[in-house]
Design a protein around this motif. Sequence first.
Motif, PDB file in Angstrom:
ATOM      1  N   TYR A  39      -2.729  -2.155  15.983  1.00 11.91           N
ATOM      2  CA  TYR A  39      -1.382  -2.716  15.976  1.00 11.91           C
ATOM      3  C   TYR A  39      -0.452  -1.771  16.735  1.00 11.91           C
ATOM      4  O   TYR A  39      -0.469  -0.564  16.503  1.00 11.91           O
ATOM      5  CB  TYR A  39      -0.888  -2.916  14.544  1.00 11.91           C
ATOM      6  CG  TYR A  39      -1.751  -3.868  13.759  1.00 11.91           C
ATOM      7  CD1 TYR A  39      -1.597  -5.243  13.904  1.00 11.91           C
ATOM      8  CD2 TYR A  39      -2.732  -3.404  12.898  1.00 11.91           C
ATOM      9  CE1 TYR A  39      -2.401  -6.128  13.198  1.00 11.91           C
ATOM     10  CE2 TYR A  39      -3.544  -4.279  12.187  1.00 11.91           C
ATOM     11  CZ  TYR A  39      -3.374  -5.634  12.341  1.00 11.91           C
ATOM     12  OH  TYR A  39      -4.176  -6.507  11.655  1.00 11.91           O
ATOM     13  N   PHE A  74       7.171   0.035   8.940  1.00 15.98           N
ATOM     14  CA  PHE A  74       5.883  -0.585   8.615  1.00 15.98           C
ATOM     15  C   PHE A  74       5.435  -0.155   7.216  1.00 15.98           C
ATOM     16  O   PHE A  74       5.045  -0.992   6.391  1.00 15.98           O
ATOM     17  CB  PHE A  74       4.838  -0.183   9.659  1.00 15.98           C
ATOM     18  CG  PHE A  74       3.462  -0.679   9.361  1.00 15.98           C
ATOM     19  CD1 PHE A  74       3.052  -1.932   9.792  1.00 15.98           C
ATOM     20  CD2 PHE A  74       2.559   0.101   8.648  1.00 15.98           C
ATOM     21  CE1 PHE A  74       1.768  -2.400   9.519  1.00 15.98           C
ATOM     22  CE2 PHE A  74       1.282  -0.354   8.371  1.00 15.98           C
ATOM     23  CZ  PHE A  74       0.890  -1.606   8.807  1.00 15.98           C
ATOM     24  N   ALA A  75       5.489   1.149   6.936  1.00 13.04           N
ATOM     25  CA  ALA A  75       5.025   1.680   5.649  1.00 13.04           C
ATOM     26  C   ALA A  75       5.840   1.130   4.484  1.00 13.04           C
ATOM     27  O   ALA A  75       5.303   0.894   3.396  1.00 13.04           O
ATOM     28  CB  ALA A  75       5.080   3.207   5.666  1.00 13.04           C
ATOM     29  N   ASN A  77       7.053  -1.798   4.227  1.00 12.08           N
ATOM     30  CA  ASN A  77       6.705  -3.210   3.996  1.00 12.08           C
ATOM     31  C   ASN A  77       5.216  -3.447   3.766  1.00 12.08           C
ATOM     32  O   ASN A  77       4.826  -4.553   3.404  1.00 12.08           O
ATOM     33  CB  ASN A  77       7.158  -4.054   5.186  1.00 12.08           C
ATOM     34  CG  ASN A  77       8.660  -4.026   5.344  1.00 12.08           C
ATOM     35  OD1 ASN A  77       9.382  -4.234   4.387  1.00 12.08           O
ATOM     36  ND2 ASN A  77       9.125  -3.743   6.543  1.00 12.08           N
ATOM     37  N   PHE A  78       4.388  -2.439   3.976  1.00 11.26           N
ATOM     38  CA  PHE A  78       2.935  -2.582   3.881  1.00 11.26           C
ATOM     39  C   PHE A  78       2.477  -2.500   2.435  1.00 11.26           C
ATOM     40  O   PHE A  78       2.848  -1.572   1.715  1.00 11.26           O
ATOM     41  CB  PHE A  78       2.267  -1.489   4.716  1.00 11.26           C
ATOM     42  CG  PHE A  78       0.769  -1.519   4.672  1.00 11.26           C
ATOM     43  CD1 PHE A  78       0.065  -2.443   5.422  1.00 11.26           C
ATOM     44  CD2 PHE A  78       0.062  -0.620   3.894  1.00 11.26           C
ATOM     45  CE1 PHE A  78      -1.324  -2.470   5.397  1.00 11.26           C
ATOM     46  CE2 PHE A  78      -1.318  -0.635   3.859  1.00 11.26           C
ATOM     47  CZ  PHE A  78      -2.014  -1.563   4.612  1.00 11.26           C
ATOM     48  N   LYS A  79       1.668  -3.445   2.029  1.00  9.39           N
ATOM     49  CA  LYS A  79       1.089  -3.440   0.679  1.00  9.39           C
ATOM     50  C   LYS A  79      -0.409  -3.650   0.801  1.00  9.39           C
ATOM     51  O   LYS A  79      -0.874  -4.665   1.295  1.00  9.39           O
ATOM     52  CB  LYS A  79       1.694  -4.548  -0.193  1.00  9.39           C
ATOM     53  CG  LYS A  79       3.182  -4.437  -0.381  1.00  9.39           C
ATOM     54  CD  LYS A  79       3.565  -3.206  -1.164  1.00  9.39           C
ATOM     55  CE  LYS A  79       5.063  -3.065  -1.294  1.00  9.39           C
ATOM     56  NZ  LYS A  79       5.575  -1.791  -0.876  1.00  9.39           N
ATOM     57  N   PHE A  80      -1.174  -2.654   0.357  1.00  9.66           N
ATOM     58  CA  PHE A  80      -2.630  -2.732   0.402  1.00  9.66           C
ATOM     59  C   PHE A  80      -3.213  -2.933  -0.989  1.00  9.66           C
ATOM     60  O   PHE A  80      -4.267  -3.512  -1.154  1.00  9.66           O
ATOM     61  CB  PHE A  80      -3.197  -1.471   1.060  1.00  9.66           C
ATOM     62  CG  PHE A  80      -4.674  -1.502   1.294  1.00  9.66           C
ATOM     63  CD1 PHE A  80      -5.231  -2.383   2.201  1.00  9.66           C
ATOM     64  CD2 PHE A  80      -5.524  -0.663   0.581  1.00  9.66           C
ATOM     65  CE1 PHE A  80      -6.603  -2.419   2.414  1.00  9.66           C
ATOM     66  CE2 PHE A  80      -6.893  -0.695   0.787  1.00  9.66           C
ATOM     67  CZ  PHE A  80      -7.436  -1.571   1.710  1.00  9.66           C
ATOM     68  N   LEU A 107       4.520   7.502   7.936  1.00 11.46           N
ATOM     69  CA  LEU A 107       3.852   6.461   7.140  1.00 11.46           C
ATOM     70  C   LEU A 107       3.816   6.772   5.645  1.00 11.46           C
ATOM     71  O   LEU A 107       3.385   5.940   4.849  1.00 11.46           O
ATOM     72  CB  LEU A 107       2.421   6.252   7.646  1.00 11.46           C
ATOM     73  CG  LEU A 107       2.286   5.511   8.962  1.00 11.46           C
ATOM     74  CD1 LEU A 107       0.863   5.620   9.500  1.00 11.46           C
ATOM     75  CD2 LEU A 107       2.689   4.060   8.806  1.00 11.46           C
ATOM     76  N   ILE A 153      -6.128   4.569   7.885  1.00 11.38           N
ATOM     77  CA  ILE A 153      -5.428   3.989   9.029  1.00 11.38           C
ATOM     78  C   ILE A 153      -5.412   5.090  10.090  1.00 11.38           C
ATOM     79  O   ILE A 153      -4.936   6.196   9.821  1.00 11.38           O
ATOM     80  CB  ILE A 153      -3.969   3.614   8.687  1.00 11.38           C
ATOM     81  CG1 ILE A 153      -3.890   2.558   7.605  1.00 11.38           C
ATOM     82  CG2 ILE A 153      -3.236   3.167   9.953  1.00 11.38           C
ATOM     83  CD1 ILE A 153      -2.475   2.316   7.094  1.00 11.38           C
TER      84      ILE A 153
END
Length: 190
Positions: A39, A74-75, A77-80, A107, A153
């Motif tokens: 990305y 990004f971090a 909004n990112f959900k893993f 991040l 990542i």
Amino acid sequence: MRCANCGRLSIKILCKFCALHLKNSSLKTRILKDDFKIYSFFDYSEVKNLIHSKHKFHGRFIYKSLANLSLKKFAQNFKFGSKINAVAIDDRVKFDYSHTAILARALKSDEIKPLHYCLHASSDVNYSGKDLAFRIKHPRNFKLSKIPKFPVILVDDIITTGTTMIEAKTALEKFGVEVLFGLVLADAKY
């Protein structure tokens, strides 16, 4: 001071117009070998001069600004759903700082833990301006100094041919590390 991108007078390293423009860039996806996704946040053409600042003292400030406009957002909004590591590609200190370490640090979140001094090239080959044949003939030969506990990542500033990302992914997978995807500031393909 002047904006590092457009040259307008600015209090910050990037003026409010350039920062707003870059902040609103859309995430792009490139798929490499074995469906490995990379990305990117910016078109290479819009940040080329900023990316080349990594070889200068003021590059640390430019990279921090770019990281805050992209990777940090990004971090947030990112959900893993579980812990993961962000591993910077070859974050050895050069020119008094590591540009990839700056990117990985952005991040940091509840789920993402940057892991520094983990993946280093044992070869000092410079890929700037080199074609795919040269890159294949002169591998980076990545070595791990730490084995990540969590899925990874991969983080770098730019992707051109994808050979560095694939080689880094392969080096981590040899130790049983799951590599989820790669994040870069810019993709030279666009």
